[in-house]
Motif scaffolding. Sequence first.
Motif, short mmCIF file in Angstrom:
data_model
loop_
_atom_site.label_atom_id
_atom_site.label_comp_id
_atom_site.label_asym_id
_atom_site.label_seq_id
_atom_site.Cartn_x
_atom_site.Cartn_y
_atom_site.Cartn_z
N GLY A 1 0.43 -13.43 -9.54
CA GLY A 1 -1.15 -13.14 -10.27
C GLY A 1 -1.88 -12.34 -10.37
N GLY A 2 -2.09 -11.02 -8.83
CA GLY A 2 -2.34 -10.35 -8.83
C GLY A 2 -2.29 -9.71 -7.32
N PHE A 3 -2.74 -8.30 -7.44
CA PHE A 3 -1.48 -6.51 -7.17
C PHE A 3 -3.16 -6.15 -5.83
CE2 PHE A 3 0.83 -2.78 -7.25
CZ PHE A 3 1.28 -2.65 -5.77
N TRP A 4 -2.74 -6.54 -4.90
CA TRP A 4 -3.53 -6.12 -3.87
C TRP A 4 -3.07 -4.59 -3.63
CZ3 TRP A 4 -5.25 -7.47 1.79
CH2 TRP A 4 -6.61 -6.57 2.17
N THR A 5 -3.00 -2.63 -4.18
CA THR A 5 -2.93 -1.21 -4.06
C THR A 5 -3.12 -0.61 -3.81
OG1 THR A 5 -1.79 -0.23 -5.72
CG2 THR A 5 -3.58 -1.57 -6.63
N HIS A 6 -2.98 -0.17 -3.47
CA HIS A 6 -3.66 1.31 -2.67
C HIS A 6 -3.94 2.14 -3.81
CE1 HIS A 6 0.29 2.60 -3.33
NE2 HIS A 6 0.08 4.30 -3.62
N ILE B 1 -6.25 -5.56 -7.15
CA ILE B 1 -7.73 -5.65 -6.17
C ILE B 1 -7.10 -4.19 -5.31
CG2 ILE B 1 -8.66 -5.72 -3.55
CD1 ILE B 1 -7.49 -8.74 -4.87
N CYS B 2 -8.07 -2.92 -5.53
CA CYS B 2 -8.20 -2.11 -5.72
C CYS B 2 -8.61 -1.34 -4.07
CB CYS B 2 -8.43 -0.64 -6.29
SG CYS B 2 -7.79 -0.59 -7.98
N SER B 3 -7.07 -0.38 -3.15
CA SER B 3 -8.47 -0.29 -1.93
C SER B 3 -7.38 1.31 -1.78
CB SER B 3 -7.87 -1.04 -0.74
OG SER B 3 -8.39 -1.97 -0.42
N PRO B 4 -7.75 1.95 -2.38
CA PRO B 4 -7.81 3.85 -2.20
C PRO B 4 -7.51 4.36 -1.17
CG PRO B 4 -9.35 2.97 -3.40
CD PRO B 4 -9.36 2.06 -3.53
N ARG B 5 -7.36 5.14 -0.31
CA ARG B 5 -7.06 5.56 1.03
C ARG B 5 -7.37 6.57 0.11
NH1 ARG B 5 -7.72 1.98 4.15
NH2 ARG B 5 -7.17 3.31 6.57
N SER B 6 -6.17 7.84 -0.39
CA SER B 6 -7.16 9.59 -0.47
C SER B 6 -6.34 10.32 -1.62
CB SER B 6 -5.44 9.58 0.61
OG SER B 6 -4.05 9.39 0.05
N ASN B 7 -7.45 11.40 -2.07
CA ASN B 7 -6.33 11.80 -2.81
C ASN B 7 -7.36 11.15 -4.89
OD1 ASN B 7 -5.49 13.56 -1.20
ND2 ASN B 7 -3.22 13.44 -1.79
N ASN B 8 -5.48 10.95 -5.44
CA ASN B 8 -6.32 11.15 -6.77
C ASN B 8 -6.30 8.81 -6.99
OD1 ASN B 8 -3.48 10.79 -6.80
ND2 ASN B 8 -3.44 11.08 -8.69
N GLN B 9 -5.44 8.68 -5.20
CA GLN B 9 -5.90 6.97 -5.45
C GLN B 9 -7.62 6.86 -5.72
OE1 GLN B 9 -3.88 6.31 -1.84
NE2 GLN B 9 -2.81 7.18 -2.29
N PHE C 1 0.83 -1.49 0.04
CA PHE C 1 -0.51 0.33 -0.12
C PHE C 1 1.00 1.26 0.20
CE2 PHE C 1 -2.59 -3.10 2.34
CZ PHE C 1 -3.64 -3.43 1.24
N GLY C 2 1.83 1.35 -0.42
CA GLY C 2 3.01 2.73 -0.81
C GLY C 2 3.67 2.39 0.61
#
Length: 466
Positions: free
Chosen positions: A359-364, A381-389, A286-287
């Motif tokens: 095979g997959g990337f769970w990312t912010h 798999i997308c779990s954005p936390r803020s701003n342009n995420q 998650f960065g």
Amino acid sequence: MFFYLKPRLMEVSTETRMQQMTGRRLVVFPLPLQGHINPMLQLANILHSRGFNITVIHTQYNSLNPSKYPHFTFRPISDGLLETPPSTERGRDLLTLLNVNCVAPFRDCLAQLLSSVSEEPIACLITDAIWHFTQAVADGLKLPRLVLHSGNISFLAFAVHPFLRETGFLPKQDSQTEEPVEALPPLKIKDFPTMDIANPEDDLYMLIDGMVKANKGSSGFIWNSFKELEQPALATLRRRSIVPLFPIGPFHKYFPASSSSLLAQDPSSISWLDTQSPKSVIYVSFGSLATFDETEFLEMAWGLANSMQPFLWVVRPGLIPGSEWLEPLRNGFLEAVSGRGHIVKWAPQQEVLAHPATGGFWTHSGWNSTLESICEGVPMICSPRSNNQMVSARYASDVWRVGVQLENGLERVDVERAIRKLMVESEGEEMRERIMCLKEKADLCLREGGSSYQSLESLVNYIFSF
């Protein structure tokens, strides 16, 4: 939206360009956050490969290591953070403070570079978009300024904030969050940063407003993206803008993987992947800035465990405020995933995404991570936390259809379901096919005659027109 007439883009022959290039210097000023440092230094390397000399002005905060870039000249400036540290850990406070503290040191440093007889003539300044104060400095010194947007062309999402305020969409209301924004499909109201619109002193309000206004006066925009990926957004922006736009990404594909990481990378990530089956591992990271509370962290952990899929999980120190590292993982979690899960503090992400076992990337859904995943054909798999995420995640799930977005919080049942959908079900296989098509387009755009290749040629020519 943009109404500033700038020099006309001119064609310059290769012979003329090489003659002009001798002694030409560019000054770059990266924002001192990991997700902004990487693309700026990648851009600097790209332009250096075209013959330009590079001077990097940088802050003391997250200070850069010149020994990693012996082909650049580095000029540190004071950022005043030791005297006036941010009152909270929120990134917006840090960015607001830096935009105040760095004005005089940056102006003095740039003026000294311009007046130095020992330095080559400076063609232009290139700064991160968030350094909004630099436009006034550049104007005062009569130096053209190009703006690097380290995110995707979702900059439109920030530029449309006045419209959202005027139409009453902001501040967000609970009843409105799912409403689409007709001016920017497929975005929804909830995809925009939360701010106190009623308070013009709100720091995020002022930061975005300052960025949008200052960047209107720049000489052009550079994007770490490519035409084929964001054609509609790029077309919309070009209709509204008189200044040239240069989508020349993906930056990281111009050269072999190199690291400007501020954190030490654990090489065991790759040796562990070497023991796994092809396309079997879900990579989780998650960065460098995202945080989760302990409840969220444990739901993520048990969702991973219950999915029964092998996983490589980056748990950065500081990911859970108040914890040193893995202390919250009690009640037999590590025993339950022994041999199936590998946890590290930081990983060489480009190498991980390129590994056959991933095979997959769970990312912010930070833009660098999103673009790197696309370039390696790894669905998300997308779990954005803020701003342009949030915007990147919306595009990944709804436009490119190469990802699953976790939009309703982090519950272990939803996490498990998303992982299995991505990794073992037919829907995930369809996403993998679509993202492989995007990967091919990313490869083609950099080849001679490709869209980014041509855009880079135009950028180099444009710099000579100043």
